[in-house]
Every structure is written in C-alpha cells, then in structure tokens.
Design a protein around this motif. Structure first.
Motif, PDB file in Angstrom:
ATOM      1  N   SER A 122       0.820  -1.207   0.000  1.00 30.18           N
ATOM      2  CA  SER A 122       0.000   0.000   0.000  1.00 30.18           C
ATOM      3  C   SER A 122       0.856   1.261   0.000  1.00 30.18           C
ATOM      4  O   SER A 122       0.590   2.212  -0.740  1.00 30.18           O
ATOM      5  CB  SER A 122      -0.937   0.014   1.214  1.00 30.18           C
ATOM      6  OG  SER A 122      -1.838  -1.062   1.161  1.00 30.18           O
ATOM      7  N   THR A 155      -6.536  -1.735   0.765  1.00 25.39           N
ATOM      8  CA  THR A 155      -6.755  -0.348   0.353  1.00 25.39           C
ATOM      9  C   THR A 155      -6.072   0.018  -0.964  1.00 25.39           C
ATOM     10  O   THR A 155      -6.233   1.141  -1.452  1.00 25.39           O
ATOM     11  CB  THR A 155      -6.245   0.623   1.437  1.00 25.39           C
ATOM     12  OG1 THR A 155      -4.838   0.416   1.619  1.00 25.39           O
ATOM     13  CG2 THR A 155      -6.977   0.403   2.751  1.00 25.39           C
ATOM     14  N   GLN A 158      -8.144   1.660  -3.747  1.00 25.92           N
ATOM     15  CA  GLN A 158      -8.554   3.021  -3.389  1.00 25.92           C
ATOM     16  C   GLN A 158      -7.401   3.999  -3.629  1.00 25.92           C
ATOM     17  O   GLN A 158      -7.595   5.082  -4.177  1.00 25.92           O
ATOM     18  CB  GLN A 158      -8.967   3.097  -1.919  1.00 25.92           C
ATOM     19  CG  GLN A 158     -10.359   2.573  -1.617  1.00 25.92           C
ATOM     20  CD  GLN A 158     -10.670   2.694  -0.138  1.00 25.92           C
ATOM     21  OE1 GLN A 158     -10.172   1.927   0.675  1.00 25.92           O
ATOM     22  NE2 GLN A 158     -11.486   3.659   0.215  1.00 25.92           N
ATOM     23  N   LEU A 187     -16.527   2.872  -1.240  1.00 33.40           N
ATOM     24  CA  LEU A 187     -15.110   2.958  -0.906  1.00 33.40           C
ATOM     25  C   LEU A 187     -14.351   3.802  -1.932  1.00 33.40           C
ATOM     26  O   LEU A 187     -13.465   4.584  -1.585  1.00 33.40           O
ATOM     27  CB  LEU A 187     -14.490   1.561  -0.822  1.00 33.40           C
ATOM     28  CG  LEU A 187     -14.884   0.716   0.390  1.00 33.40           C
ATOM     29  CD1 LEU A 187     -14.399  -0.720   0.225  1.00 33.40           C
ATOM     30  CD2 LEU A 187     -14.321   1.316   1.675  1.00 33.40           C
TER      31      LEU A 187
END
Length: 218
Positions: A122, A155, A158, A187
C-alpha cells in the motif's frame, strides 16, 4: 490466455471491443489515460478483464501499457507467460528502470509485471515514486491499465483509484452480491475516484460466455 487474442471473432472478444469503444467515447470531456481495473472480491475476473481490455485497445492502434499492481497476489506474468524477476516494485525503489523491467508483448502493448513482492504494498503504490511513474508513462502511452487487488480486501485499489483518471469495477454474474458492489462503489467515492462503469463478467448467453460493459456510474 486472453479471448481477444485467441478467439477474436467470439462474442466475448466483440464485447471487449464494445468496452473499448465505450471507454473512448466516455473520454469526450475528460481524457481517460490511467485506468484502474478492480473488483469487489477475489475471483471475479478483474485480471482477465484488464488483460483483454489492454489487448483490445492495442488492436485499435493505441499504445498501451498493462501494469500488475497486485503486489500481494500477482498473476499477469503467468497469464502472459513472461518473467517476473523484475517489475513494478523494482522500478519504484529505483533498482531498475522501466525500459528494462517492462516487456513488449506485441505491437502496441507492453506489460509491466509486479516484480518482487514487497512488505509494504500500500505504501509503495501510494508513494511519490508511483505518481512520478504514472506521469512519465502518460508521455509515452495512450493508455495505462492498472490491474489492482480486490477493493474490499485491501486499500490498494482506493489508493490507485485516487491517482487514476477512472476506475472500472468488475462484477461476476450470479456471484457478486449487490451489497458488495455498493460497498465497493462507496469505498471508491470516499477517495473521489471516478467510476467510469462496470463490467458484468461471466454472463451465460446460451452457450457463449461474455463480458459486457453496461454504463457509467455517476
């Protein structure tokens, strides 16, 4: 293998060409160059969709780079049967340059595999280095297709959705629940990602299975 390449006259391949056309027409007011392909959950066909979309765009004489941004469970190197000794993660930490790490698969299409699996996917995808790479690639390619992990799992999608021009959400027919799709959309909206549309994957039309783009999400 990818249906656009192996069975170019099939209903599935034609559906990807329709997706390509819809994507290009959707770019009328805003140019979509960096496109995230994701799904709500694993096993919904996001990597297959990303690969076929990239090939379809390349067949339309556009220069395309397909990047495996799933730094947890990468799969594009297996699908394209190319090496993953070096790839995206190696470029982001400065160990390799894009020219060495990427593979020119066919005319107009280049594939950048994930590279070595890092301990901090991430953070790596959200880094300034990733932003700089995407900016650099936009000067070289017409389209940058990012194959990302399922959005409800981590995540990463996103993070990349916020950097991209648009997001395509893959939904598996008779598998993905409505609540799951809505949660994924929420999201993405939280990071102001622009959802271009949704691909319904695995619809059984008599004896043919195909992929179908069914419209823009506002």
């Amino acid at each position: 293998m990818f249906i656009v390449e192996t069975k170019p006259k099939s209903i599935a391949a034609e559906s990807y060409r329709t997706l390509r056309t819809n994507l290009q027409y959707s770019s009328f007011d805003k140019e979509y160059k960096v496109i995230v392909v994701t799904s709500s959950e694993p096993g919904e066909g996001k990597s297959t969709t990303a690969g076929n979309l990239a090939m379809s765009l390349a067949q339309g004489e556009k220069k395309v780079i397909l990047i495996d941004c799933d730094l947890r469970k990468p799969s594009l190197h297996k699908r394209f049967k190319i090496s993953n000794i070096m790839g995206l993660s190696d470029v982001l930490i400065g160990r390799e340059v894009i020219e060495n790490a990427a593979t020119r698969y066919k005319k107009n299409i280049t594939v950048l595999t994930s590279g070595k699996i890092p301990p901090n996917p991430s953070e790596m995808l959200g880094s300034k280095a990733m932003t700089a790479l995407l900016n650099e690639l936009q000067g070289i390619f017409d389209y940058i297709i990012l194959d990302t992990p399922p959005i409800q799992a981590v995540t990463d999608s996103q993070i990349l959705g916020a950097k991209a021009d648009g997001v395509i959400l893959v939904v598996k027919a008779e598998k993905t629940k409505k609540e799951s799709v809505q949660n994924s959309i929420n999201l993405l909206k939280k990071v102001n990602a622009h959802i271009i549309g949704t691909v319904l994957n695995g619809v059984d039309n008599k004896r043919n299975k195909y992929y179908y783009y069914y419209g823009e999400k506002k």
